[in-house]
Scaffold this active site. Structure first.
Site, PDB file in Angstrom:
ATOM      1  N   LYS A   1      -9.816  17.019 -40.791  1.00  0.00           N
ATOM      2  CA  LYS A   1      -9.278  18.162 -40.040  1.00  0.00           C
ATOM      3  C   LYS A   1      -9.020  19.362 -40.952  1.00  0.00           C
ATOM      4  CE  LYS A   1      -5.663  15.831 -38.658  1.00  0.00           C
ATOM      5  NZ  LYS A   1      -5.940  14.577 -39.366  1.00  0.00           N
TER       6      LYS A   1
ATOM      7  N   ARG B   1       0.796  16.150 -32.155  1.00  0.00           N
ATOM      8  CA  ARG B   1       0.587  14.752 -32.525  1.00  0.00           C
ATOM      9  C   ARG B   1       1.291  13.799 -31.559  1.00  0.00           C
ATOM     10  NH1 ARG B   1      -0.253  15.868 -38.528  1.00  0.00           N
ATOM     11  NH2 ARG B   1      -1.255  14.001 -39.332  1.00  0.00           N
TER      12      ARG B   1
ATOM     13  N   ARG C   1      -8.474  11.207 -52.086  1.00  0.00           N
ATOM     14  CA  ARG C   1      -8.186  12.623 -51.847  1.00  0.00           C
ATOM     15  C   ARG C   1      -7.330  13.150 -52.991  1.00  0.00           C
ATOM     16  NH1 ARG C   1      -5.819  14.733 -46.162  1.00  0.00           N
ATOM     17  NH2 ARG C   1      -4.138  13.246 -46.517  1.00  0.00           N
TER      18      ARG C   1
HETATM   19  P1  ADP Z   1      -7.300  15.422 -42.735  1.00  0.00           P
HETATM   20  O1  ADP Z   1      -6.817  16.836 -42.795  1.00  0.00           O
HETATM   21  O2  ADP Z   1      -7.856  15.059 -41.393  1.00  0.00           O
HETATM   22  O3  ADP Z   1      -6.284  14.438 -43.218  1.00  0.00           O
HETATM   23  P2  ADP Z   1      -9.016  16.131 -45.023  1.00  0.00           P
HETATM   24  O4  ADP Z   1      -9.763  17.328 -44.584  1.00  0.00           O
HETATM   25  O5  ADP Z   1      -7.899  16.328 -45.960  1.00  0.00           O
HETATM   26  O6  ADP Z   1      -8.536  15.295 -43.715  1.00  0.00           O
HETATM   27  O7  ADP Z   1     -10.057  15.093 -45.628  1.00  0.00           O
HETATM   28  C1  ADP Z   1      -9.639  13.836 -46.183  1.00  0.00           C
HETATM   29  C2  ADP Z   1     -10.440  13.556 -47.451  1.00  0.00           C
HETATM   30  O8  ADP Z   1     -11.801  13.298 -47.132  1.00  0.00           O
HETATM   31  C3  ADP Z   1     -10.453  14.707 -48.456  1.00  0.00           C
HETATM   32  O9  ADP Z   1     -10.483  14.147 -49.749  1.00  0.00           O
HETATM   33  C4  ADP Z   1     -11.766  15.444 -48.141  1.00  0.00           C
HETATM   34  O10 ADP Z   1     -12.296  16.082 -49.301  1.00  0.00           O
HETATM   35  C5  ADP Z   1     -12.665  14.295 -47.706  1.00  0.00           C
HETATM   36  N1  ADP Z   1     -13.598  14.658 -46.626  1.00  0.00           N
HETATM   37  C6  ADP Z   1     -13.376  15.493 -45.583  1.00  0.00           C
HETATM   38  N2  ADP Z   1     -14.465  15.535 -44.775  1.00  0.00           N
HETATM   39  C7  ADP Z   1     -15.394  14.691 -45.315  1.00  0.00           C
HETATM   40  C8  ADP Z   1     -16.732  14.300 -44.947  1.00  0.00           C
HETATM   41  N3  ADP Z   1     -17.315  14.781 -43.845  1.00  0.00           N
HETATM   42  N4  ADP Z   1     -17.361  13.419 -45.759  1.00  0.00           N
HETATM   43  C9  ADP Z   1     -16.752  12.912 -46.852  1.00  0.00           C
HETATM   44  N5  ADP Z   1     -15.510  13.245 -47.256  1.00  0.00           N
HETATM   45  C10 ADP Z   1     -14.822  14.123 -46.499  1.00  0.00           C
HETATM   46  P1  ADP Z   2      -3.037  14.092 -42.410  1.00  0.00           P
HETATM   47  O1  ADP Z   2      -3.818  14.209 -43.636  1.00  0.00           O
HETATM   48  O2  ADP Z   2      -2.588  12.718 -42.060  1.00  0.00           O
HETATM   49  O3  ADP Z   2      -3.653  14.746 -41.238  1.00  0.00           O
HETATM   50  P2  ADP Z   2      -0.858  16.054 -42.508  1.00  0.00           P
HETATM   51  O4  ADP Z   2      -0.822  16.837 -43.738  1.00  0.00           O
HETATM   52  O5  ADP Z   2      -1.331  16.665 -41.255  1.00  0.00           O
HETATM   53  O6  ADP Z   2      -1.647  14.725 -42.809  1.00  0.00           O
HETATM   54  O7  ADP Z   2       0.606  15.444 -42.210  1.00  0.00           O
HETATM   55  C1  ADP Z   2       1.333  14.778 -43.218  1.00  0.00           C
HETATM   56  C2  ADP Z   2       2.637  14.278 -42.628  1.00  0.00           C
HETATM   57  O8  ADP Z   2       3.414  15.390 -42.154  1.00  0.00           O
HETATM   58  C3  ADP Z   2       2.516  13.354 -41.428  1.00  0.00           C
HETATM   59  O9  ADP Z   2       2.297  11.997 -41.792  1.00  0.00           O
HETATM   60  C4  ADP Z   2       3.872  13.558 -40.761  1.00  0.00           C
HETATM   61  O10 ADP Z   2       4.901  12.867 -41.450  1.00  0.00           O
HETATM   62  C5  ADP Z   2       4.110  15.060 -40.977  1.00  0.00           C
HETATM   63  N1  ADP Z   2       3.565  15.855 -39.865  1.00  0.00           N
HETATM   64  C6  ADP Z   2       2.591  16.800 -39.934  1.00  0.00           C
HETATM   65  N2  ADP Z   2       2.338  17.321 -38.731  1.00  0.00           N
HETATM   66  C7  ADP Z   2       3.191  16.714 -37.864  1.00  0.00           C
HETATM   67  C8  ADP Z   2       3.411  16.793 -36.461  1.00  0.00           C
HETATM   68  N3  ADP Z   2       2.711  17.640 -35.672  1.00  0.00           N
HETATM   69  N4  ADP Z   2       4.367  15.985 -35.920  1.00  0.00           N
HETATM   70  C9  ADP Z   2       5.089  15.153 -36.661  1.00  0.00           C
HETATM   71  N5  ADP Z   2       4.913  15.002 -37.982  1.00  0.00           N
HETATM   72  C10 ADP Z   2       3.974  15.774 -38.593  1.00  0.00           C
END
Ligand code: ADP
Ligand code: ADP
Ligand code: ZN
Length: 214
Positions: free
Chosen positions: A14, A89, A128
């Site tokens: 995301k 969420r 990551r």
């Molecule tokens: P989210 O915000 O949903 O938690 P991230 O964008 O931080 O996800 O991505 C999680 C990890 O996977 C990061 O280390 C990112 O660089 C990697 N990543 C994101 N998209 C891809 C993809 N399409 N293929 C491989 N690795 C990815």
């Molecule tokens: P992810 O890589 O899992 O998408 P985020 O950076 O979006 O992680 O979120 C990290 C943490 O921040 C979550 O595990 C939660 O504890 C908190 N958090 C973020 N967004 C929300 C939300 N909309 N509602 C509740 N908790 C949240």
């Protein structure tokens, strides 16, 4: 104009896709996780409150999150559109979002549901790396920085988020399944859901998203 929500489990990509969408379409990237981490870094009360939950891999209470998003969406840069990453969420957050957007006279255009299997989540999160200064995200294999341990964008230090350790990742996946997954049917019923195959490369995922938007 694009008013977008990105839905998907932790590690779905995301944040990565939201950054690209934000650059391409010139709309702000609103990440509740980034807002919490930024507050924690600055030692604010909000940051300290959120940390308790984040460290355990649990969701921060709805009333804390909703207020933040409400004030962020009211800022002038959101008039051009926005990409919400990590919010809503829970069903309560989705209901609150619906109410605040209705008050502001803004529609939601698409909810992009980025789908990836659990094994992919673990593989992505454990490798990551996040920049301590600017929040940029890397992956040791799929998106490595040019120089080990150092952010390409700002030279900041790369670190492993506390909640990216495997035990915490399991709890986050359980939280996702119990509280966030119901939003898939919620938005499908509203005709807003667009399924995106998130297991492909970053470029391929981006191009599927662009197809939906264009
Ligand atoms: P989210 O915000 O949903 O938690 P991230 O964008 O931080 O996800 O991505 C999680 C990890 O996977 C990061 O280390 C990112 O660089 C990697 N990543 C994101 N998209 C891809 C993809 N399409 N293929 C491989 N690795 C990815
Ligand atoms: P992810 O890589 O899992 O998408 P985020 O950076 O979006 O992680 O979120 C990290 C943490 O921040 C979550 O595990 C939660 O504890 C908190 N958090 C973020 N967004 C929300 C939300 N909309 N509602 C509740 N908790 C949240
Ligand atoms: Zn950086």
């Amino acid at each position: 104009m694009h008013n977008l929500i990105l839905l998907g489990p932790p590690g779905a990509g995301k944040g990565t896709q939201a950054e690209r969408i934000s650059e391409i379409y010139g709309i702000p990237h609103l990440s509740t996780g980034d807002i919490f981490r930024d507050n924690l870094k600055r030692g604010t009360e909000l940051g300290l409150k959120a940390k308790e939950y984040m460290d355990r891999g649990e969701l921060v209470p709805d009333e804390v999150v909703i207020g933040i998003v409400r004030s962020r969406l009211a800022e002038p840069d959101c008039e051009k559109g926005f990409v919400l990453d990590g919010f809503p969420r829970t069903v309560a957050q989705a209901d609150a979002l619906k109410g605040m957007l209705a008050e502001m006279g803004k529609p939601i255009h698409h909810v992009l549901n980025i789908q990836v299997p659990d094994e992919t989540v673990v593989e992505r999160l454990t490798a990551r790396r996040t920049c301590r200064s600017c929040g940029a995200v890397y992956h040791l294999r799929f998106n490595p920085p040019r120089e080990e341990g150092k952010c390409d964008a700002c030279g900041g230090e790369l670190y492993v988020r506390d909640d990216d350790r495997e035990e915490t990742v399991r709890t986050r996946l359980e939280e996702y399944r119990a509280k966030t997954q119901p939003l898939i049917e919620y938005y499908r019923a509203e005709g807003l859901l667009r399924d995106i195959e998130g297991g492909a490369s970053m470029e391929e995922v981006l191009s599927s998203i662009r197809k939906v938007l264009e």
